[in-house]
Scaffold this active site. Sequence first.
Site, PDB file in Angstrom:
ATOM      1  CG  ASP A   1      67.839  56.144  15.119  1.00 13.40           C
ATOM      2  OD1 ASP A   1      68.549  56.830  15.866  1.00 13.40           O
ATOM      3  OD2 ASP A   1      66.974  55.364  15.546  1.00 13.40           O
ATOM      4  CG  HIS A   2      72.228  60.624  16.315  1.00 13.06           C
ATOM      5  ND1 HIS A   2      70.987  61.148  16.578  1.00 13.06           N
ATOM      6  CD2 HIS A   2      72.927  60.760  17.462  1.00 13.06           C
ATOM      7  CE1 HIS A   2      70.961  61.588  17.819  1.00 13.06           C
ATOM      8  NE2 HIS A   2      72.125  61.367  18.386  1.00 13.06           N
TER       9      HIS A   2
ATOM     10  CG  HIS B   1      67.271  58.429  19.049  1.00 10.83           C
ATOM     11  ND1 HIS B   1      67.631  58.429  17.728  1.00 10.83           N
ATOM     12  CD2 HIS B   1      67.219  59.744  19.410  1.00 10.83           C
ATOM     13  CE1 HIS B   1      67.791  59.678  17.308  1.00 10.83           C
ATOM     14  NE2 HIS B   1      67.537  60.489  18.310  1.00 10.83           N
TER      15      HIS B   1
HETATM   16  C1  BG6 Z   1      68.145  64.110  18.924  1.00  9.32           C
HETATM   17  C2  BG6 Z   1      66.999  64.794  19.624  1.00  9.32           C
HETATM   18  O1  BG6 Z   1      67.674  63.224  17.949  1.00  9.32           O
HETATM   19  O2  BG6 Z   1      68.927  63.400  19.874  1.00  9.32           O
HETATM   20  C3  BG6 Z   1      67.499  65.690  20.743  1.00  9.32           C
HETATM   21  O3  BG6 Z   1      66.238  65.549  18.692  1.00  9.32           O
HETATM   22  C4  BG6 Z   1      68.420  64.934  21.663  1.00  9.32           C
HETATM   23  O4  BG6 Z   1      66.396  66.219  21.465  1.00  9.32           O
HETATM   24  C5  BG6 Z   1      69.495  64.208  20.876  1.00  9.32           C
HETATM   25  O5  BG6 Z   1      68.999  65.855  22.575  1.00  9.32           O
HETATM   26  C6  BG6 Z   1      70.309  63.300  21.788  1.00  9.32           C
HETATM   27  O6  BG6 Z   1      71.385  62.766  21.070  1.00  9.32           O
HETATM   28  P1  BG6 Z   1      72.725  62.363  21.792  1.00  9.32           P
HETATM   29  O7  BG6 Z   1      73.557  61.756  20.716  1.00  9.32           O
HETATM   30  O8  BG6 Z   1      73.295  63.613  22.364  1.00  9.32           O
HETATM   31  O9  BG6 Z   1      72.336  61.388  22.856  1.00  9.32           O
END
Ligand code: BG6
Length: 515
Positions: free
Chosen positions: A202-203, A265
């Site tokens: 989960d980044h 997230h």
């Molecule tokens: C991803 C989603 O996990 O996270 C995308 O699938 C989203 O829809 C993205 O745009 C947002 O990540 P960050 O790091 O740009 O906030």
Amino acid sequence: MATTTVVTNPLREGMRLRKTPDPCAVTIFGASGDLTARKLVPALFSLDREGMLPAAFAVIGCAKTPYNNEKFRQVMAEALKKYSDVPADEASVADFVKRFYYLTDNFSDIKAYSQLTNLLNKLDEESGTKGNRLFYNATPPSQFPVIVRHLESAGLAKPKRPGKSWTRIVIEKPFGRDLESARQLNAVVLSVFSEDQVYRIDHYLGKETVQNLLVLRFANGIFEPIWNRRYIDHVEITVAEDIGIEGRGGYYEEAGLLRDMIQNHVMSVLSLVAMEPPASFEAAQVRDEKAKVLRAIRPFDLDRLSEYAVRGQYQQGWVRGESVPAYRSEPKVSPASTTETYTALKFSVDNWRWAGVPFYVRSGKRLAKHISEIVIEFRRVPHMVFGKTWRDSVEPNIMAVRIQPNEGISVKFNAKFPATTMQIRPVKMEFRYADSFGVETPGAYETLLLDCMLGDQTLFTREDAVEMAWELLTPVLERWQQDRAGGLAFYEAGSWGPAEADALLARDARHWHRL
Ligand code: BG6
């Protein structure tokens, strides 16, 4: 987080170095896709430039797209020029991609795995990767189970040299599309790998500020004593994007915002805000505490769902001065779609720390700004000594943790305006990463890929947490599915979302903080 070693050079006192991972080969399934080019390879490149990759290291790209080693190296070199966060000069890029290999095949078919096994063995022999293997599943989710099963049949799921080498698997989101499918996927994955081999990514957990939440809470004496129902009025978590669905209509129609952003997230961020202090910053203990919080969240009362949950969809509007189409007019989206592009929810965490403190969360596409922030609003003073005039007009204290952009933390409190009369005004104390440390914040994928190679699962989601998040949210999805368009609230692209989301807080005599 991975083990760190304190540097002994006194000039660098206080700075900490992380270990370099063991020699290894990273196999990416779905290597011709967007994620590999935009995130994975640039993250590996940054690690390489920082000297954080092992000397013996290789990347094997696997996909159906008919590339050969040369073509894959060329495509990745181009991607680095476009997406790398660190300078990508010709020579360092060329040197880096030399360690890239590519296999064209259908990895849904077991036959493809014999050439993968051969290449991995060859790299162990010729490049010194020593049998350490990281498999990264960056394919569409429907292929996850089949790849996992084939890795087992091919004899690639167990460490090559038990006790001496390691084998790990990374699984990208979405991990299932509801409780049932997440359970099934967990069952398949765990019938082949043991939980300590599995890295559900989960980044958001790799983002610096998200991790800093734990440091803020547990490395300072002043915040934790007031981090509870006695002092906190409520918590708001906003993950707002101004972009739309970026050509991913097909995926988005199937997913929707709740699956795409909240289940993973936002729930991860919420659990770090609300968790109890773990005894130590070790994977098992941090993950136990996160799971406990999720378990304490009250299931939604489905008969009164609209009091807790808002779903919205964007209509035509303006973003950064440009007219943008309605969601229903996006390519590959049904003109009658009821998929949500916005969600706001009110959670209650039923435990001693948080009884009576609502957690409001919201996330959406095509909102006014790209910003993610956690707002902690503290209770007002119990008695205003400065007289009636100030009783209602003095603002409550706010702590805002900015996840992105301009990562930092600010605390708002009241001060006396310099004048001969008593005048009270809010002021802000700010901490910005960029100003305080003067170093670039590592990207989330950089942190997480390094952790995978080091074998540190702290920032990855455990089986129970994934299922608990789905357990809470699947009934909401099912109810929305039954209701079809009923209750779907529209908002203008470029706004802060539907009026219903404001009403969610207004019912509790609160409002979303302006970001
Ligand atoms: C991803 C989603 O996990 O996270 C995308 O699938 C989203 O829809 C993205 O745009 C947002 O990540 P960050 O790091 O740009 O906030």
